[in-house]
Design a protein around this motif. Structure first.
Motif, PDB file in Angstrom:
ATOM      1  N   LEU A 130       0.835  -1.212   0.000  1.00  0.00           N
ATOM      2  CA  LEU A 130       0.000   0.000   0.000  1.00  0.00           C
ATOM      3  C   LEU A 130       0.866   1.258   0.000  1.00  0.00           C
ATOM      4  CD1 LEU A 130      -2.878  -1.010   2.457  1.00  0.00           C
ATOM      5  CD2 LEU A 130      -2.859  -1.104  -0.034  1.00  0.00           C
ATOM      6  N   ARG A 131       1.845   1.278  -0.907  1.00  0.00           N
ATOM      7  CA  ARG A 131       2.751   2.409  -1.019  1.00  0.00           C
ATOM      8  C   ARG A 131       2.088   3.545  -1.792  1.00  0.00           C
ATOM      9  NH1 ARG A 131       6.798   1.566  -4.229  1.00  0.00           N
ATOM     10  NH2 ARG A 131       8.255   2.992  -3.237  1.00  0.00           N
ATOM     11  N   THR A 132       2.233   4.761  -1.284  1.00  0.00           N
ATOM     12  CA  THR A 132       1.635   5.927  -1.932  1.00  0.00           C
ATOM     13  C   THR A 132       2.302   6.226  -3.267  1.00  0.00           C
ATOM     14  OG1 THR A 132       1.150   6.838   0.256  1.00  0.00           O
ATOM     15  CG2 THR A 132       1.008   8.348  -1.602  1.00  0.00           C
ATOM     16  N   ALA A 133       3.626   5.994  -3.358  1.00  0.00           N
ATOM     17  CA  ALA A 133       4.347   6.301  -4.593  1.00  0.00           C
ATOM     18  C   ALA A 133       3.813   5.488  -5.763  1.00  0.00           C
ATOM     19  CB  ALA A 133       5.846   6.038  -4.411  1.00  0.00           C
ATOM     20  N   ASP A 134       3.451   4.228  -5.522  1.00  0.00           N
ATOM     21  CA  ASP A 134       2.929   3.391  -6.605  1.00  0.00           C
ATOM     22  C   ASP A 134       1.627   3.941  -7.169  1.00  0.00           C
ATOM     23  OD1 ASP A 134       5.066   1.894  -5.934  1.00  0.00           O
ATOM     24  OD2 ASP A 134       3.962   0.107  -5.319  1.00  0.00           O
ATOM     25  N   ILE A 135       0.878   4.670  -6.348  1.00  0.00           N
ATOM     26  CA  ILE A 135      -0.394   5.229  -6.796  1.00  0.00           C
ATOM     27  C   ILE A 135      -0.203   6.614  -7.420  1.00  0.00           C
ATOM     28  CG2 ILE A 135      -2.728   5.846  -6.058  1.00  0.00           C
ATOM     29  CD1 ILE A 135      -2.038   2.886  -5.875  1.00  0.00           C
ATOM     30  N   MET A 136       0.694   7.408  -6.860  1.00  0.00           N
ATOM     31  CA  MET A 136       0.813   8.801  -7.262  1.00  0.00           C
ATOM     32  C   MET A 136       1.617   8.981  -8.545  1.00  0.00           C
ATOM     33  SD  MET A 136      -1.029  10.488  -5.244  1.00  0.00           S
ATOM     34  CE  MET A 136      -0.523  12.120  -5.808  1.00  0.00           C
ATOM     35  N   VAL A 137       2.675   8.188  -8.744  1.00  0.00           N
ATOM     36  CA  VAL A 137       3.536   8.402  -9.916  1.00  0.00           C
ATOM     37  C   VAL A 137       2.766   8.247 -11.226  1.00  0.00           C
ATOM     38  CG1 VAL A 137       5.513   7.474 -11.186  1.00  0.00           C
ATOM     39  CG2 VAL A 137       5.693   7.902  -8.733  1.00  0.00           C
ATOM     40  N   PRO A 138       1.946   7.190 -11.436  1.00  0.00           N
ATOM     41  CA  PRO A 138       1.172   7.134 -12.689  1.00  0.00           C
ATOM     42  C   PRO A 138       0.247   8.322 -12.873  1.00  0.00           C
ATOM     43  CG  PRO A 138       1.173   5.006 -11.600  1.00  0.00           C
ATOM     44  CD  PRO A 138       1.753   5.974 -10.625  1.00  0.00           C
ATOM     45  N   GLY A 139      -0.355   8.809 -11.786  1.00  0.00           N
ATOM     46  CA  GLY A 139      -1.233   9.970 -11.898  1.00  0.00           C
ATOM     47  C   GLY A 139      -0.470  11.259 -12.123  1.00  0.00           C
ATOM     48  N   LEU A 140       0.699  11.403 -11.464  1.00  0.00           N
ATOM     49  CA  LEU A 140       1.497  12.616 -11.650  1.00  0.00           C
ATOM     50  C   LEU A 140       2.022  12.732 -13.072  1.00  0.00           C
ATOM     51  CD1 LEU A 140       3.497  12.767  -8.298  1.00  0.00           C
ATOM     52  CD2 LEU A 140       1.637  14.245  -9.035  1.00  0.00           C
TER      53      LEU A 140
ATOM     54  N   LEU B 287       8.579  13.269 -24.254  1.00  0.00           N
ATOM     55  CA  LEU B 287       9.872  13.123 -23.582  1.00  0.00           C
ATOM     56  C   LEU B 287       9.712  13.225 -22.066  1.00  0.00           C
ATOM     57  CD1 LEU B 287      12.966  12.892 -23.741  1.00  0.00           C
ATOM     58  CD2 LEU B 287      13.044  15.380 -23.987  1.00  0.00           C
ATOM     59  N   ASP B 288       8.909  14.187 -21.606  1.00  0.00           N
ATOM     60  CA  ASP B 288       8.688  14.344 -20.167  1.00  0.00           C
ATOM     61  C   ASP B 288       7.971  13.137 -19.577  1.00  0.00           C
ATOM     62  OD1 ASP B 288       9.974  16.703 -19.725  1.00  0.00           O
ATOM     63  OD2 ASP B 288       8.218  17.960 -20.055  1.00  0.00           O
ATOM     64  N   LEU B 289       7.025  12.570 -20.329  1.00  0.00           N
ATOM     65  CA  LEU B 289       6.314  11.389 -19.841  1.00  0.00           C
ATOM     66  C   LEU B 289       7.283  10.236 -19.623  1.00  0.00           C
ATOM     67  CD1 LEU B 289       3.696   9.830 -19.207  1.00  0.00           C
ATOM     68  CD2 LEU B 289       3.527   9.327 -21.662  1.00  0.00           C
ATOM     69  N   ALA B 290       8.137   9.999 -20.617  1.00  0.00           N
ATOM     70  CA  ALA B 290       9.129   8.930 -20.479  1.00  0.00           C
ATOM     71  C   ALA B 290      10.085   9.211 -19.322  1.00  0.00           C
ATOM     72  CB  ALA B 290       9.906   8.769 -21.789  1.00  0.00           C
ATOM     73  N   LEU B 291      10.468  10.482 -19.156  1.00  0.00           N
ATOM     74  CA  LEU B 291      11.387  10.851 -18.079  1.00  0.00           C
ATOM     75  C   LEU B 291      10.746  10.644 -16.706  1.00  0.00           C
ATOM     76  CD1 LEU B 291      14.145  12.088 -17.380  1.00  0.00           C
ATOM     77  CD2 LEU B 291      13.063  14.343 -17.472  1.00  0.00           C
ATOM     78  N   VAL B 292       9.497  11.096 -16.547  1.00  0.00           N
ATOM     79  CA  VAL B 292       8.819  10.963 -15.259  1.00  0.00           C
ATOM     80  C   VAL B 292       8.626   9.495 -14.897  1.00  0.00           C
ATOM     81  CG1 VAL B 292       6.624  11.361 -14.068  1.00  0.00           C
ATOM     82  CG2 VAL B 292       7.690  13.203 -15.356  1.00  0.00           C
ATOM     83  N   LEU B 293       8.165   8.702 -15.853  1.00  0.00           N
ATOM     84  CA  LEU B 293       7.955   7.281 -15.566  1.00  0.00           C
ATOM     85  C   LEU B 293       9.277   6.572 -15.299  1.00  0.00           C
ATOM     86  CD1 LEU B 293       5.166   6.326 -18.130  1.00  0.00           C
ATOM     87  CD2 LEU B 293       4.939   6.889 -15.715  1.00  0.00           C
TER      88      LEU B 293
ATOM     89  N   LEU C  66     -10.592  16.462  -8.828  1.00  0.00           N
ATOM     90  CA  LEU C  66     -11.791  15.675  -9.124  1.00  0.00           C
ATOM     91  C   LEU C  66     -11.557  14.516 -10.074  1.00  0.00           C
ATOM     92  CD1 LEU C  66     -14.367  18.599  -9.574  1.00  0.00           C
ATOM     93  CD2 LEU C  66     -13.911  17.242  -7.533  1.00  0.00           C
ATOM     94  N   SER C  67     -10.319  14.226 -10.421  1.00  0.00           N
ATOM     95  CA  SER C  67     -10.043  13.174 -11.398  1.00  0.00           C
ATOM     96  C   SER C  67      -9.767  11.823 -10.761  1.00  0.00           C
ATOM     97  CB  SER C  67      -8.834  13.580 -12.252  1.00  0.00           C
ATOM     98  OG  SER C  67      -7.668  13.694 -11.448  1.00  0.00           O
ATOM     99  N   GLY C  68      -9.767  11.744  -9.437  1.00  0.00           N
ATOM    100  CA  GLY C  68      -9.395  10.504  -8.771  1.00  0.00           C
ATOM    101  C   GLY C  68      -7.910  10.396  -8.523  1.00  0.00           C
ATOM    102  N   LEU C  69      -7.154  11.429  -8.849  1.00  0.00           N
ATOM    103  CA  LEU C  69      -5.710  11.414  -8.614  1.00  0.00           C
ATOM    104  C   LEU C  69      -5.399  11.380  -7.126  1.00  0.00           C
ATOM    105  CD1 LEU C  69      -2.750  11.800  -9.599  1.00  0.00           C
ATOM    106  CD2 LEU C  69      -3.153  14.265  -9.452  1.00  0.00           C
TER     107      LEU C  69
END
Length: 383
Positions: free
Chosen positions: A158-168, A221-227, A287-290
């Motif tokens: 139940l790590r927060t990072a696993d949930i937040m990184v895809p949304g961020l 490029l930013d998407l690949a970098l963030v992920l 309001l997006s569920g993020l």
């Protein structure tokens, strides 16, 4: 000083957008935070499988909402229901293959979807409360009832990072697609180069695509970098298909870039573009569920989530990265993103065409000479 105060009040009154932000935005934020900013999950979609499925459906109380029962199915069916996002909790009776269906004392298995962080925590809390009530009951009431074996899937810790990184990753795309793109287009008007674009032998959609393609490349490029940073630095898993996530990001980017052009077409300067972009970003983050689960948002406000592209991209990114969800079960967010993309890009092109028209007329009149300018001015006044 009084003259300055009067002058400033007049200036604020004339700047209706700033005045609206100062008066309307606090009310909007109060409503959003008051109604939508809640981590309390009142309803958890649940499925029950195994010979005791109907009995489980009758025994489970709030917050578990049994949406489907399958007495002839087992663990594989329950896992597929959770992977495809149809349920957040699955209860499987007699799930152990070594235990026959006739043995009612076999421990049931409760599967919890850890990719829905706050829903999973609410489910675990509710299960622990039920176990506490059972342990405090008389021995006669506990006869024939065995405590379940709980297993958290997709995010066991139940790590927060696993949930937040895809949304961020989606938030980064919204920022580039909406804010940066709108500033780039408005800059043309402030720099005086909009007329040069208007008189070039280019169609409005050519200018539109020419403006958004560089931002599209930077966003990819930013998407690949963030992920990449999220996976390497925070150990966020990526279990699904890169192609499915890439297709979702492609559709999502078209929507956000179209929104950026729409914002620029109604803004006279970069300050107005930033104000409107922030007004678009704030609901998407809240309001997006993020951050807050959609199931905790009241229906009176939840309909706004259906109009936000980040809602669907968050569902796609978390489903692909954490649950290895294929494209089939994700057809709804993909369809909604495609529809939003067509609507927004069409409106952006039409608006951009009218955005270029005054500059084009002014430039042609200026090249034709003073007489043509006067005629053009007179015809504009008559119109």
């Amino acid at each position: 000083m009084w003259a300055m105060i009067v002058k400033e009040f007049r200036q604020v009154r004339r700047d209706r957008r700033t005045l609206a932000m100062m008066i309307v935005m606090p009310v909007v934020m109060l409503v959003v935070f008051g109604y939508a900013a809640s981590f309390d999950v009142s309803s958890i979609p649940t499925v029950a499988a195994g010979p005791g499925a109907h009995g489980v459906a009758a025994v489970l109380g709030k917050p578990f909402d049994v949406v489907s029962t399958a007495p002839t199915e087992g663990l594989a069916w329950a896992r597929s229901q959770m992977r495809d996002g149809r349920a957040a909790v699955a209860v499987v009776t007699n799930a152990d293959p070594a235990v026959g269906a006739a043995h009612s004392q076999a421990r049931p298995v409760v599967l919890v979807d850890g990719s829905q962080l706050f829903t999973a925590r609410s489910a675990l809390t509710a299960l622990s409360r039920q176990e506490a009530r059972l342990s405090g009951a008389p021995p006669a009431a506990q006869a024939g009832i065995t405590p379940p074996r709980v297993q958290v899937l997709y995010n066991p810790e139940l790590r927060t990072a696993d949930i937040m990184v895809p949304g961020l990753a989606g938030v980064i795309l919204v920022f580039i697609g909406t804010v940066i793109t709108s500033l780039g287009v408005v800059r043309e008007r402030q720099a005086g180069t909009l007329e040069q674009l208007a008189v070039m032998p280019l169609r409005p959609r050519d200018v539109f695509l020419g403006k958004i393609v560089p931002y599209f490349a930077v966003a990819v490029l930013d998407l690949a970098l963030v992920l990449g940073v999220g996976i390497a630095l925070f150990n966020v898993p990526f279990h699904g298909s890169v192609a499915v996530l890439g297709l979702g990001a492609l559709l999502f980017l078209f929507v956000t870039l179209g929104l950026g052009v729409l914002v620029s077409s109604v803004s006279q300067n970069q300050g107005q573009a930033i104000q409107l972009s922030l007004m678009i970003m704030l609901p998407q983050i809240l309001l997006s569920g993020l951050i807050f689960p959609l199931s905790a948002i009241p229906l009176g406000v939840r309909w706004i989530s259906a109009l936000l592209p980040l809602t669907y991209f968050t569902e796609i990114s978390r489903g692909v990265m954490l649950r290895a969800e294929p494209i089939g079960p994700l057809w709804q967010p993909f369809t909604f993103l495609a529809v939003l993309g067509v609507v927004v890009v069409t409106l952006a092109i039409l608006r951009f065409r009218s955005y270029l028209a005054p500059a084009e007329r002014s430039s042609r009149a200026r090249r034709a000479g003073p007489g043509a300018v006067a005629v053009s001015s007179a015809s504009g006044q008559g119109a």
